[in-house]
Design a protein around this motif. Sequence first.
Motif, PDB file in Angstrom:
ATOM      1  N   LEU A  44       7.465  -7.343 117.091  1.00  0.00           N
ATOM      2  CA  LEU A  44       7.401  -6.300 116.066  1.00  0.00           C
ATOM      3  C   LEU A  44       8.403  -5.193 116.340  1.00  0.00           C
ATOM      4  N   LEU A  45       8.610  -4.875 117.611  1.00  0.00           N
ATOM      5  CA  LEU A  45       9.492  -3.776 117.978  1.00  0.00           C
ATOM      6  C   LEU A  45      10.965  -4.167 118.005  1.00  0.00           C
ATOM      7  N   GLY A  46      11.255  -5.340 118.565  1.00  0.00           N
ATOM      8  CA  GLY A  46      12.670  -5.645 118.762  1.00  0.00           C
ATOM      9  C   GLY A  46      13.120  -7.010 118.308  1.00  0.00           C
ATOM     10  N   GLY A  47      12.406  -7.641 117.460  1.00  0.00           N
ATOM     11  CA  GLY A  47      12.800  -8.972 117.015  1.00  0.00           C
ATOM     12  C   GLY A  47      12.159 -10.043 117.880  1.00  0.00           C
ATOM     13  N   LYS A  48      12.433 -11.286 117.553  1.00  0.00           N
ATOM     14  CA  LYS A  48      11.810 -12.400 118.265  1.00  0.00           C
ATOM     15  C   LYS A  48      12.342 -12.494 119.694  1.00  0.00           C
ATOM     16  N   PRO A  49      11.452 -12.450 120.711  1.00  0.00           N
ATOM     17  CA  PRO A  49      11.916 -12.470 122.105  1.00  0.00           C
ATOM     18  C   PRO A  49      12.098 -13.881 122.665  1.00  0.00           C
ATOM     19  N   ASP A  50      12.737 -14.757 121.908  1.00  0.00           N
ATOM     20  CA  ASP A  50      13.013 -16.106 122.398  1.00  0.00           C
ATOM     21  C   ASP A  50      14.524 -16.252 122.509  1.00  0.00           C
ATOM     22  N   TYR A  51      15.013 -16.250 123.729  1.00  0.00           N
ATOM     23  CA  TYR A  51      16.441 -16.280 123.962  1.00  0.00           C
ATOM     24  C   TYR A  51      16.904 -17.615 124.540  1.00  0.00           C
ATOM     25  N   THR A  52      16.094 -18.677 124.389  1.00  0.00           N
ATOM     26  CA  THR A  52      16.413 -19.953 125.021  1.00  0.00           C
ATOM     27  C   THR A  52      17.697 -20.585 124.481  1.00  0.00           C
ATOM     28  N   ARG A  53      18.126 -20.220 123.285  1.00  0.00           N
ATOM     29  CA  ARG A  53      19.333 -20.815 122.707  1.00  0.00           C
ATOM     30  C   ARG A  53      20.616 -20.109 123.146  1.00  0.00           C
ATOM     31  N   LEU A  54      20.490 -18.986 123.831  1.00  0.00           N
ATOM     32  CA  LEU A  54      21.693 -18.275 124.285  1.00  0.00           C
ATOM     33  C   LEU A  54      22.369 -19.056 125.406  1.00  0.00           C
ATOM     34  N   SER A  55      23.689 -19.172 125.314  1.00  0.00           N
ATOM     35  CA  SER A  55      24.439 -19.864 126.358  1.00  0.00           C
ATOM     36  C   SER A  55      25.888 -19.420 126.307  1.00  0.00           C
ATOM     37  N   VAL A  56      26.582 -19.728 127.361  1.00  0.00           N
ATOM     38  CA  VAL A  56      28.006 -19.451 127.426  1.00  0.00           C
ATOM     39  C   VAL A  56      28.679 -20.739 127.916  1.00  0.00           C
ATOM     40  N   THR A  57      29.845 -21.021 127.372  1.00  0.00           N
ATOM     41  CA  THR A  57      30.578 -22.220 127.768  1.00  0.00           C
ATOM     42  C   THR A  57      31.852 -21.806 128.486  1.00  0.00           C
ATOM     43  N   ILE A  58      32.009 -22.335 129.690  1.00  0.00           N
ATOM     44  CA  ILE A  58      33.195 -22.044 130.498  1.00  0.00           C
ATOM     45  C   ILE A  58      33.818 -23.385 130.892  1.00  0.00           C
ATOM     46  N   SER A  59      35.045 -23.589 130.496  1.00  0.00           N
ATOM     47  CA  SER A  59      35.785 -24.826 130.791  1.00  0.00           C
ATOM     48  C   SER A  59      35.000 -26.068 130.387  1.00  0.00           C
ATOM     49  N   GLY A  60      34.362 -26.016 129.260  1.00  0.00           N
ATOM     50  CA  GLY A  60      33.637 -27.165 128.749  1.00  0.00           C
ATOM     51  C   GLY A  60      32.251 -27.357 129.328  1.00  0.00           C
ATOM     52  N   VAL A  69      16.642 -15.882 130.884  1.00  0.00           N
ATOM     53  CA  VAL A  69      16.260 -14.578 130.311  1.00  0.00           C
ATOM     54  C   VAL A  69      14.850 -14.638 129.743  1.00  0.00           C
ATOM     55  N   THR A  70      14.542 -15.715 129.004  1.00  0.00           N
ATOM     56  CA  THR A  70      13.203 -15.877 128.436  1.00  0.00           C
ATOM     57  C   THR A  70      12.161 -15.980 129.540  1.00  0.00           C
ATOM     58  N   SER A  71      12.459 -16.747 130.591  1.00  0.00           N
ATOM     59  CA  SER A  71      11.521 -16.869 131.714  1.00  0.00           C
ATOM     60  C   SER A  71      11.340 -15.541 132.438  1.00  0.00           C
ATOM     61  N   ALA A  72      12.413 -14.782 132.597  1.00  0.00           N
ATOM     62  CA  ALA A  72      12.318 -13.478 133.262  1.00  0.00           C
ATOM     63  C   ALA A  72      11.451 -12.522 132.455  1.00  0.00           C
ATOM     64  N   ILE A  73      11.593 -12.535 131.144  1.00  0.00           N
ATOM     65  CA  ILE A  73      10.757 -11.687 130.286  1.00  0.00           C
ATOM     66  C   ILE A  73       9.301 -12.125 130.380  1.00  0.00           C
ATOM     67  N   ALA A  74       9.056 -13.433 130.342  1.00  0.00           N
ATOM     68  CA  ALA A  74       7.685 -13.941 130.451  1.00  0.00           C
ATOM     69  C   ALA A  74       7.072 -13.578 131.798  1.00  0.00           C
ATOM     70  N   PHE A  75       7.860 -13.676 132.867  1.00  0.00           N
ATOM     71  CA  PHE A  75       7.372 -13.301 134.196  1.00  0.00           C
ATOM     72  C   PHE A  75       7.011 -11.821 134.249  1.00  0.00           C
ATOM     73  N   THR A  76       7.865 -10.987 133.712  1.00  0.00           N
ATOM     74  CA  THR A  76       7.605  -9.544 133.726  1.00  0.00           C
ATOM     75  C   THR A  76       6.344  -9.212 132.939  1.00  0.00           C
ATOM     76  N   ILE A  77       6.200  -9.818 131.771  1.00  0.00           N
ATOM     77  CA  ILE A  77       5.003  -9.582 130.960  1.00  0.00           C
ATOM     78  C   ILE A  77       3.755 -10.044 131.712  1.00  0.00           C
ATOM     79  N   THR A  78       3.829 -11.221 132.331  1.00  0.00           N
ATOM     80  CA  THR A  78       2.696 -11.748 133.089  1.00  0.00           C
ATOM     81  C   THR A  78       2.343 -10.835 134.256  1.00  0.00           C
ATOM     82  N   ALA A  79       3.349 -10.368 134.982  1.00  0.00           N
ATOM     83  CA  ALA A  79       3.099  -9.476 136.114  1.00  0.00           C
ATOM     84  C   ALA A  79       2.439  -8.175 135.669  1.00  0.00           C
ATOM     85  N   VAL A  80       2.883  -7.627 134.563  1.00  0.00           N
ATOM     86  CA  VAL A  80       2.288  -6.389 134.040  1.00  0.00           C
ATOM     87  C   VAL A  80       0.836  -6.626 133.629  1.00  0.00           C
TER      88      VAL A  80
END
Length: 137
Positions: A44-60, A69-80
């Motif tokens: 509700l505050l910042g859009g859908k927190p699913d970042y699993t499709r984000l990637s970067v391609t370097i030399s193919g 990133v998604t796992s780190a957010i889930a871990f932080t939420i779980t810890a809180v």
Amino acid sequence: MSGFKTFLFRGNLIDLAVAFVVGAAFAGLVKDFANSFITPLIALLGGKPDYTRLSVTISGTQFPYGIFVTSAIAFTITAVIVYFLVVLPTTKLIERMDRRREATERECPQCLGEIPIKASRCRHCTIEVVPATEIPL
């Protein structure tokens, strides 16, 4: 074979197995709570927190950093959630219970060893002490 049987039925192994099963069930409970309530609030505050499709391609070669990133957010939420709903209330409860428990020992003023409240002589340094009837909290 009897040694293995003794190992299996030793209390520590059974306690560990029970703790593992309960921990796994609790992890599922916390994950489902986060997915059902916390994640939608964040969306509700910042859009859908699913970042699993984000990637970067370097030399193919593709690096899907969004999964991390998604796992780190889930871990932080779980810890809180665990901290505020389990650790903090349990700590407060234990502190409250400890305050009500009557003290049975006190510190020797000379050697700082633990001695019974009603003792008139320290068992460590043998100094005479005034017997205390009650230790203030």
